[in-house]
Design a protein around this motif. Structure first.
Motif, short mmCIF file in Angstrom:
data_model
loop_
_atom_site.label_atom_id
_atom_site.label_comp_id
_atom_site.label_asym_id
_atom_site.label_seq_id
_atom_site.Cartn_x
_atom_site.Cartn_y
_atom_site.Cartn_z
N TYR A 97 28.81 46.27 23.78
CA TYR A 97 28.54 47.32 24.77
C TYR A 97 29.86 47.75 25.42
O TYR A 97 30.87 47.05 25.32
N ARG A 98 29.83 48.89 26.04
CA ARG A 98 31.00 49.38 26.78
C ARG A 98 30.54 49.91 28.13
O ARG A 98 29.40 50.37 28.29
N ALA A 99 31.45 49.85 29.10
CA ALA A 99 31.20 50.41 30.43
C ALA A 99 31.92 51.74 30.53
O ALA A 99 33.13 51.82 30.30
N VAL A 100 31.19 52.78 30.85
CA VAL A 100 31.74 54.13 30.92
C VAL A 100 31.65 54.64 32.35
O VAL A 100 30.60 54.51 33.00
N GLU A 101 32.74 55.18 32.86
CA GLU A 101 32.73 55.71 34.22
C GLU A 101 31.80 56.92 34.30
O GLU A 101 31.82 57.80 33.44
N THR A 102 30.98 56.96 35.35
CA THR A 102 30.02 58.05 35.51
C THR A 102 30.64 59.26 36.18
O THR A 102 30.10 60.37 36.09
N GLY A 103 31.75 59.05 36.91
CA GLY A 103 32.35 60.15 37.66
C GLY A 103 31.64 60.44 38.96
O GLY A 103 31.97 61.40 39.66
N ALA A 104 30.66 59.60 39.31
CA ALA A 104 29.92 59.81 40.56
C ALA A 104 30.82 59.59 41.76
O ALA A 104 31.65 58.67 41.76
N ALA A 105 30.66 60.40 42.77
CA ALA A 105 31.43 60.24 44.01
C ALA A 105 30.71 59.24 44.91
O ALA A 105 29.47 59.17 44.91
N PRO A 106 31.45 58.45 45.68
CA PRO A 106 30.80 57.54 46.63
C PRO A 106 29.99 58.34 47.65
O PRO A 106 30.28 59.52 47.91
N PRO A 107 28.95 57.75 48.24
CA PRO A 107 28.21 58.45 49.29
C PRO A 107 29.13 58.87 50.42
O PRO A 107 30.18 58.26 50.65
N ALA A 108 28.72 59.89 51.16
CA ALA A 108 29.55 60.39 52.26
C ALA A 108 29.75 59.35 53.34
O ALA A 108 30.81 59.27 53.97
N ALA A 109 28.73 58.54 53.57
CA ALA A 109 28.83 57.51 54.62
C ALA A 109 28.21 56.22 54.13
O ALA A 109 27.07 56.20 53.66
N PHE A 110 28.97 55.14 54.21
CA PHE A 110 28.45 53.82 53.85
C PHE A 110 29.32 52.77 54.52
O PHE A 110 30.45 53.04 54.94
N ASP A 111 28.78 51.56 54.64
CA ASP A 111 29.50 50.47 55.31
C ASP A 111 30.15 49.49 54.35
O ASP A 111 31.23 48.96 54.61
N ALA A 112 29.49 49.23 53.21
CA ALA A 112 29.99 48.23 52.27
C ALA A 112 29.59 48.60 50.86
O ALA A 112 28.62 49.33 50.64
N LEU A 113 30.37 48.12 49.89
CA LEU A 113 30.01 48.29 48.49
C LEU A 113 30.16 46.96 47.77
O LEU A 113 30.99 46.13 48.14
N LEU A 114 29.31 46.74 46.78
CA LEU A 114 29.30 45.50 46.00
C LEU A 114 29.96 45.75 44.66
O LEU A 114 29.64 46.71 43.97
N ILE A 115 30.88 44.86 44.30
CA ILE A 115 31.64 45.01 43.05
C ILE A 115 31.48 43.75 42.21
O ILE A 115 31.75 42.65 42.67
N HIS A 116 31.04 43.94 40.96
CA HIS A 116 30.72 42.81 40.09
C HIS A 116 31.73 42.56 38.98
O HIS A 116 31.59 41.57 38.24
N SER A 117 32.75 43.41 38.81
CA SER A 117 33.67 43.23 37.69
C SER A 117 34.98 43.95 37.96
O SER A 117 35.03 44.90 38.76
N PRO A 118 36.06 43.54 37.27
CA PRO A 118 37.32 44.28 37.38
C PRO A 118 37.18 45.73 36.95
O PRO A 118 37.81 46.62 37.52
N ARG A 119 36.35 46.00 35.94
CA ARG A 119 36.15 47.37 35.46
C ARG A 119 35.55 48.23 36.57
O ARG A 119 35.96 49.38 36.78
N ALA A 120 34.57 47.68 37.30
CA ALA A 120 33.97 48.41 38.40
C ALA A 120 34.98 48.62 39.53
O ALA A 120 35.02 49.67 40.16
N ALA A 121 35.81 47.60 39.76
CA ALA A 121 36.83 47.73 40.82
C ALA A 121 37.83 48.82 40.48
O ALA A 121 38.28 49.55 41.37
#
Length: 202
Positions: free
Chosen positions: A123-147
Motif C-alpha cells: 500500500y501507499r499513503a497519498v497526500e489528499t491536499g486537504a487544508a486543516p480546519p479553520a479552527a482546532f485545538d489539537a491534531l493526532l499524528i500516527h506516522s512520519p508520513r502524516a507529520a
C-alpha cells in the motif's frame, strides 16, 4: 474523543491506497511480519494465506491480523525496535514483511544478520491536499508520513500536535507554532493519554 471532552474534526491529510499486484509468491516464506493495520488489510486482499505465523509491531495490528483470519499471531506490543527484537529472538526463518511503499523504518536492514526478511510494498499513503480546519485545538499524528503532510501545511497558531512516537515527531521540527506532545508508548491508548482533556471553557 468526545468522552474526553473534545469535538472531533475529520480532515485526513493522507489517503491509503492498495498497490495492485498479483498474489505474492510465498514459496520459502516461514512467517509474516506486519508493522501496521494497513499492511494487514492490503495483504489480506492479495492473498488467501492464513496459516503462516504472524508477528506484529503492536496489539492493534495483532487484532487486525486475527480479525483477518490469521490464527497464530504474536505481538511485540511496542514500536519497530520491539518487533525487531521479537523476530530476532523467535528466529522464525524467512519472513515476508508486507507494508508501505515508503515505510517509516527499514525492518530488513535492522534485522540484517539476525533474521532473513523480504519486504513487499502492498500500500501507499497519498497526500489528499486537504487544508486543516479553520479552527482546532489539537491534531493526532500516527506516522512520519502524516507529520510531513502536516509540516507542508505551513505555520500554525499555538495548536498542539499529539504524536505517536519520536520518529513520527521528527518532521515537525520546522512547523512553527505547534506544541508537540509525544505519547509515552507507540499505541492509541498512550496517544489519547498525551492528548489529555481540554481546558474548561469560561
Amino acid at each position: 474523543m468526545t468522552g474526553l471532552g473534545f469535538e472531533p474534526l475529520v480532515a485526513p491529510l493522507l489517503r491509503i491506497e492498495p498497490i495492485p499486484q498479483p498474489a505474492p509468491d510465498l514459496t520459502g516464506v516461514d512467517a509474516l511480519a506486519f508493522t501496521s493495520r494497513n499492511g494487514v488489510a492490503a495483504f489480506a486482499r492479495l492473498s488467501g494465506e492464513r496459516t503462516l505465523p504472524v508477528f506484529t509491531v503492536g496489539d492493534a495490528t495483532a487484532g487486525a491480523a486475527r480479525a483477518a483470519g490469521f490464527a497464530v499471531v504474536r505481538s511485540a506490543a511496542g514500536a519497530l525496535a520491539d518487533l525487531v527484537r521479537l523476530l530476532a529472538e523467535a528466529a522464525p526463518g524467512p519472513v515476508l514483511a508486507p507494508g508501505a511503499l515508503e515505510p517509516s523504518g527499514d525492518l530488513q536492514a535492522l534485522l540484517a544478520g539476525r533474521a532473513e526478511v523480504r519486504t513487499l510494498p502492498v500500500y501507499r499513503a497519498v497526500e489528499t491536499g486537504a487544508a486543516p480546519p479553520a479552527a482546532f485545538d489539537a491534531l493526532l499524528i500516527h506516522s512520519p508520513r502524516a507529520a510531513r503532510a502536516v509540516a507542508a501545511c505551513g505555520r500554525f497558531a499555538g495548536q498542539t500536535a499529539v504524536v505517536i512516537s519520536e520518529a513520527a515527531a521528527a518532521p515537525l521540527t520546522a512547523s512553527a507554532g505547534l506544541e508537540t506532545r509525544i505519547a509515552a508508548r507507540p499505541d492509541e491508548a498512550a496517544l489519547f493519554e498525551a492528548l489529555g482533556k481540554p481546558a474548561p471553557r469560561v
